[in-house]
Design an enzyme around this catalytic site. Structure first.
Site, PDB file in Angstrom:
ATOM      1  N   LYS A 172       0.861  -1.183   0.000  1.00  0.00           N
ATOM      2  CA  LYS A 172       0.000   0.000   0.000  1.00  0.00           C
ATOM      3  C   LYS A 172       0.900   1.237   0.000  1.00  0.00           C
ATOM      4  CE  LYS A 172      -1.667   2.749   2.993  1.00  0.00           C
ATOM      5  NZ  LYS A 172      -1.580   4.010   2.227  1.00  0.00           N
ATOM      6  N   GLY A 223       6.512   5.017   8.685  1.00  0.00           N
ATOM      7  CA  GLY A 223       5.800   6.291   8.668  1.00  0.00           C
ATOM      8  C   GLY A 223       6.010   7.020   9.979  1.00  0.00           C
ATOM      9  N   SER A 224       5.069   7.856  10.311  1.00  0.00           N
ATOM     10  CA  SER A 224       5.243   8.712  11.490  1.00  0.00           C
ATOM     11  C   SER A 224       4.922   7.957  12.782  1.00  0.00           C
ATOM     12  CB  SER A 224       4.326   9.923  11.355  1.00  0.00           C
ATOM     13  OG  SER A 224       2.986   9.487  11.309  1.00  0.00           O
ATOM     14  N   THR A 227       1.081   7.750  13.478  1.00  0.00           N
ATOM     15  CA  THR A 227       0.377   6.679  12.755  1.00  0.00           C
ATOM     16  C   THR A 227       0.835   5.320  13.268  1.00  0.00           C
ATOM     17  OG1 THR A 227       0.420   8.138  10.834  1.00  0.00           O
ATOM     18  CG2 THR A 227      -0.310   5.908  10.457  1.00  0.00           C
ATOM     19  N   GLY A 228       2.112   5.213  13.591  1.00  0.00           N
ATOM     20  CA  GLY A 228       2.641   3.945  14.108  1.00  0.00           C
ATOM     21  C   GLY A 228       1.873   3.477  15.337  1.00  0.00           C
ATOM     22  N   GLU A 245       8.793   1.170  11.558  1.00  0.00           N
ATOM     23  CA  GLU A 245       9.948   2.043  11.288  1.00  0.00           C
ATOM     24  C   GLU A 245       9.417   3.464  11.312  1.00  0.00           C
ATOM     25  OE1 GLU A 245      12.954   1.127  11.081  1.00  0.00           O
ATOM     26  OE2 GLU A 245      12.911  -0.993  10.581  1.00  0.00           O
ATOM     27  N   CYS A 279      13.983  10.055   7.327  1.00  0.00           N
ATOM     28  CA  CYS A 279      13.902   9.767   8.764  1.00  0.00           C
ATOM     29  C   CYS A 279      15.256   9.901   9.431  1.00  0.00           C
ATOM     30  CB  CYS A 279      13.326   8.367   8.972  1.00  0.00           C
ATOM     31  SG  CYS A 279      14.175   7.096   8.014  1.00  0.00           S
ATOM     32  N   GLU A 379      10.695  16.638  14.875  1.00  0.00           N
ATOM     33  CA  GLU A 379      11.333  16.222  13.621  1.00  0.00           C
ATOM     34  C   GLU A 379      10.822  17.180  12.535  1.00  0.00           C
ATOM     35  OE1 GLU A 379       9.484  12.727  11.896  1.00  0.00           O
ATOM     36  OE2 GLU A 379      11.366  12.082  11.009  1.00  0.00           O
TER      37      GLU A 379
HETATM   38  P1  NAD Z   1       2.381   8.644   7.739  1.00  0.00           P
HETATM   39  O1  NAD Z   1       2.468   7.965   9.057  1.00  0.00           O
HETATM   40  O2  NAD Z   1       1.464   9.783   7.585  1.00  0.00           O
HETATM   41  O3  NAD Z   1       1.965   7.605   6.592  1.00  0.00           O
HETATM   42  C1  NAD Z   1       2.700   6.426   6.323  1.00  0.00           C
HETATM   43  C2  NAD Z   1       1.806   5.428   5.634  1.00  0.00           C
HETATM   44  O4  NAD Z   1       0.779   5.014   6.538  1.00  0.00           O
HETATM   45  C3  NAD Z   1       1.077   5.957   4.408  1.00  0.00           C
HETATM   46  O5  NAD Z   1       1.023   4.938   3.438  1.00  0.00           O
HETATM   47  C4  NAD Z   1      -0.314   6.263   4.943  1.00  0.00           C
HETATM   48  O6  NAD Z   1      -1.325   6.231   3.966  1.00  0.00           O
HETATM   49  C5  NAD Z   1      -0.505   5.132   5.930  1.00  0.00           C
HETATM   50  N1  NAD Z   1      -1.464   5.384   6.995  1.00  0.00           N
HETATM   51  C6  NAD Z   1      -1.932   6.572   7.446  1.00  0.00           C
HETATM   52  N2  NAD Z   1      -2.791   6.374   8.479  1.00  0.00           N
HETATM   53  C7  NAD Z   1      -2.859   5.041   8.676  1.00  0.00           C
HETATM   54  C8  NAD Z   1      -3.559   4.222   9.610  1.00  0.00           C
HETATM   55  N3  NAD Z   1      -4.347   4.731  10.553  1.00  0.00           N
HETATM   56  N4  NAD Z   1      -3.392   2.889   9.529  1.00  0.00           N
HETATM   57  C9  NAD Z   1      -2.572   2.345   8.602  1.00  0.00           C
HETATM   58  N5  NAD Z   1      -1.877   3.065   7.700  1.00  0.00           N
HETATM   59  C10 NAD Z   1      -2.022   4.401   7.738  1.00  0.00           C
HETATM   60  O7  NAD Z   1       3.899   9.004   7.389  1.00  0.00           O
HETATM   61  P2  NAD Z   1       4.423   9.872   6.157  1.00  0.00           P
HETATM   62  O8  NAD Z   1       4.054  11.295   6.447  1.00  0.00           O
HETATM   63  O9  NAD Z   1       4.014   9.213   4.894  1.00  0.00           O
HETATM   64  O10 NAD Z   1       5.994   9.699   6.293  1.00  0.00           O
HETATM   65  C11 NAD Z   1       6.809  10.539   7.040  1.00  0.00           C
HETATM   66  C12 NAD Z   1       7.202   9.897   8.356  1.00  0.00           C
HETATM   67  O11 NAD Z   1       7.766   8.609   8.104  1.00  0.00           O
HETATM   68  C13 NAD Z   1       8.269  10.676   9.098  1.00  0.00           C
HETATM   69  O12 NAD Z   1       7.968  10.711  10.474  1.00  0.00           O
HETATM   70  C14 NAD Z   1       9.535   9.848   8.875  1.00  0.00           C
HETATM   71  O13 NAD Z   1      10.527  10.021   9.851  1.00  0.00           O
HETATM   72  C15 NAD Z   1       8.978   8.482   8.853  1.00  0.00           C
HETATM   73  N6  NAD Z   1       9.887   7.575   8.149  1.00  0.00           N
HETATM   74  C16 NAD Z   1      10.539   6.628   8.873  1.00  0.00           C
HETATM   75  C17 NAD Z   1      11.430   5.790   8.238  1.00  0.00           C
HETATM   76  C18 NAD Z   1      12.158   4.712   8.999  1.00  0.00           C
HETATM   77  O14 NAD Z   1      12.636   3.796   8.360  1.00  0.00           O
HETATM   78  N7  NAD Z   1      12.255   4.773  10.319  1.00  0.00           N
HETATM   79  C19 NAD Z   1      11.662   5.906   6.862  1.00  0.00           C
HETATM   80  C20 NAD Z   1      10.967   6.887   6.161  1.00  0.00           C
HETATM   81  C21 NAD Z   1      10.075   7.717   6.814  1.00  0.00           C
END
Ligand code: NAD
Length: 476
Positions: A172, A223-224, A227-228, A245, A279, A379
């Site tokens: 996704k 992701g963030s 959301t995590g 992650e 990240c 961040e």
């Molecule tokens: P985000 O958390 O907004 O979204 C990430 C993904 O999750 C997207 O595909 C989104 O559609 C999906 N999503 C959103 N809400 C959800 C839910 N309730 N349930 C399941 N999936 C959902 O993150 P972003 O804004 O796309 O990315 C930026 C963040 O990602 C930053 O905080 C960055 O540090 C982090 N990041 C971490 C790593 C790592 O490896 N640690 C790598 C890249 C980015």
């Protein structure tokens, strides 16, 4: 043959499918709409999960060699379509072509090398009557939830570990960057049996539908942190396996004995790659007070040499931030910095004409803000870097660790023993001496504290897609 990068489909059971309703994302360099993509429903998800479950029973029984061959064929397809994928990545993500080329190249390397790793199988006891073996078996159907900053590498970095260990995977992509993710799955249809690699694009409701789905066994989420947490809470209901992650706020400590001229370009690049939207790029730069002014001024001078503009222009380093939400967040942070009266150096003199149209944030250095300020605590995920003074080793290590995040951290010094001593005390999943942001398919990658749960990549990462199984084998 060129890849079709104008029409986009879901990939379900190796068929390219459409949805009744569609949506599109925005090219961040121009704010113009990118092409339409599917808007998947719960019924689309059900169909993909059913196909994945059916495929799993066969795929999980294929040999490792067979799965490696398929992964290598996929790597070859990616490599053959590098040019098209790079252009599409720049169009959807905004990063300059040179950085997009690196990302696609890494994805090819990751696909090849992750599928070269060997899962351990350990004989725990071997007597005349009994053998006890610990081995690793696949989990079932995995979902790869991918963010918008590295849509190609982070998708491939989940697809290959999942399928190489015998699982099936459903990708996704982020709604902000769905394009390359769908094309990856399209290329995968040429390499994997139906149902093994699938992709669905959708709106904000698709992620939660996936984490709630009873037919999915594991979520690999990048992701963030916010959301995590939601993903973890949702997975708890069915005890789905998960890897998280998440965000980072990487501290970097510069000691007074460094070769300033040699490292300033490295620090400048590692702070502002992808316009700060990585990240584990440098997010807090602690410079020893005795070299603070010289280092800061040389860093500013270096950043002034880097051009901002649409990623399609050959010499650009700073592309736009990826989306309007990120643009608004960055401006909100800049306003807070201004309201707090912090000293900033905004570098806007080197913009290409095209920069006016997109989501461009001028690269900004914040000069020695208090540790309690938002720009130090949060961040930024934009080209905004706080530089801070330090005097005492214990004090700077304490300040570096004073964060809820723990993704990566580094110490830079010519005195290796001293740097190692300081680095050993840093709380992060990746710790570097005289480097930052290095990663490899064979090295586990993950965060501590709020930066994540589990690791990806390396053998440890592959094990995240497996159950441990203990075999008790009585020979008599
Ligand atoms: P985000 O958390 O907004 O979204 C990430 C993904 O999750 C997207 O595909 C989104 O559609 C999906 N999503 C959103 N809400 C959800 C839910 N309730 N349930 C399941 N999936 C959902 O993150 P972003 O804004 O796309 O990315 C930026 C963040 O990602 C930053 O905080 C960055 O540090 C982090 N990041 C971490 C790593 C790592 O490896 N640690 C790598 C890249 C980015």
């Amino acid at each position: 043959m060129a890849l079709n990068t104008t029409t986009f489909h879901n990939v379900i059971n190796n068929e390219l499918t459409s949805t009744t309703r569609t949506r599109h994302a925005i090219n961040p360099a121009t704010r113009q709409p990118n092409p339409e993509v599917p808007l998947s429903t719960a019924a689309d998800l059900d169909r993909a999960v059913t196909a994945a479950r059916q495929a799993f029973s066969k795929w999980s029984r294929t040999s490792v060699d067979e799965r490696r061959a398929a992964a290598h064929a996929f790597a070859d397809r990616l490599e053959a379509h590098t040019k098209d994928l790079v252009a599409l990545l720049t169009q959807e993500q905004g990063k300059p072509l040179a950085q997009a080329t690196i990302e696609v190249g890494m994805a090819v390397q990751w696909a090849r090398e992750l599928s070269g790793l060997v899962l351990p199988e350990t004989v725990l006891e071997d007597t005349d009557s009994r053998q006890v073996i610990q081995r690793y078996v696949p989990l079932g159907v995995c979902a790869a939830i991918v963010p918008w900053n590295f849509p190609v590498l982070l998708a491939v970095g989940k697809i290959i570990p999942a399928v190489y260990t015998g699982n099936t995977v459903l990708v996704k992509p982020s709604p902000f960057t769905p394009y390359c993710g769908l094309k990856l799955a399209e290329l995968a249809t040429q390499c994997f049996p139906p149902g093994v690699v699938q992709a669905l694009s959708g709106g904000d409701d698709l992620g939660p539908m996936i984490t709630e789905h009873p037919g999915i066994d594991k979520i690999s989420f990048t992701g963030s942190c916010a959301t995590g947490r939601r993903v973890m809470a949702s997975c708890a209901k069915s005890l789905k396996r998960l890897t998280l992650e998440l965000g980072g706020n990487d501290p970097v400590i510069i000691c007074e004995d460094v070769d300033i001229d040699a490292i300033v370009p490295k620090i400048g690049t590692l702070s502002f790659l992808c316009s700060g939207q990585i990240c584990m790029v440098i997010k807090r730069l602690y410079i020893h007070e005795s070299i603070y002014a010289e280092f800061r001024d040389k860093l500013i001078a270096y950043i002034q040499t880097l051009k901002s503009g649409p990623g399609t222009e050959a010499d650009v380093f700073f592309g736009p931030v990826q989306n309007s939400m990120q643009y608004d967040k960055a401006n909100d942070l800049l306003n807070a910095i201004k309201a707090d009266g912090l000293k900033t150096i905004s570098i806007s003199g080197n913009s290409r004409p095209g920069a006016a149209a997109g989501y461009f944030i001028p690269p900004t250095i914040v000069d020695n803000p208090p540790d309690s300020s938002r720009v130090v605590q949060e961040e930024p995920f934009a080209p905004i870097l706080p530089v801070l003074k330090w005097a005492d080793e214990d004090e700077v290590v304490r300040r570096a660790n004073a964060s809820e995040y723990g993704l990566a951290a580094s110490v830079w010094s010519r005195d290796f023993a001293r740097a190692r001593r300081m680095a050993d005390r840093l709380e992060a999943g990746s710790v570097y001496v005289n480097s930052h942001f290095e990663c490899a398919p064979w090295a586990p990658f993950g965060g501590v504290k709020m930066s994540g749960v589990g690791t990806e990549w390396g053998v440890n990462g592959l094990l995240g897609y497996c159950n441990s199984q203990t075999l008790w084998l009585h020979k008599g």
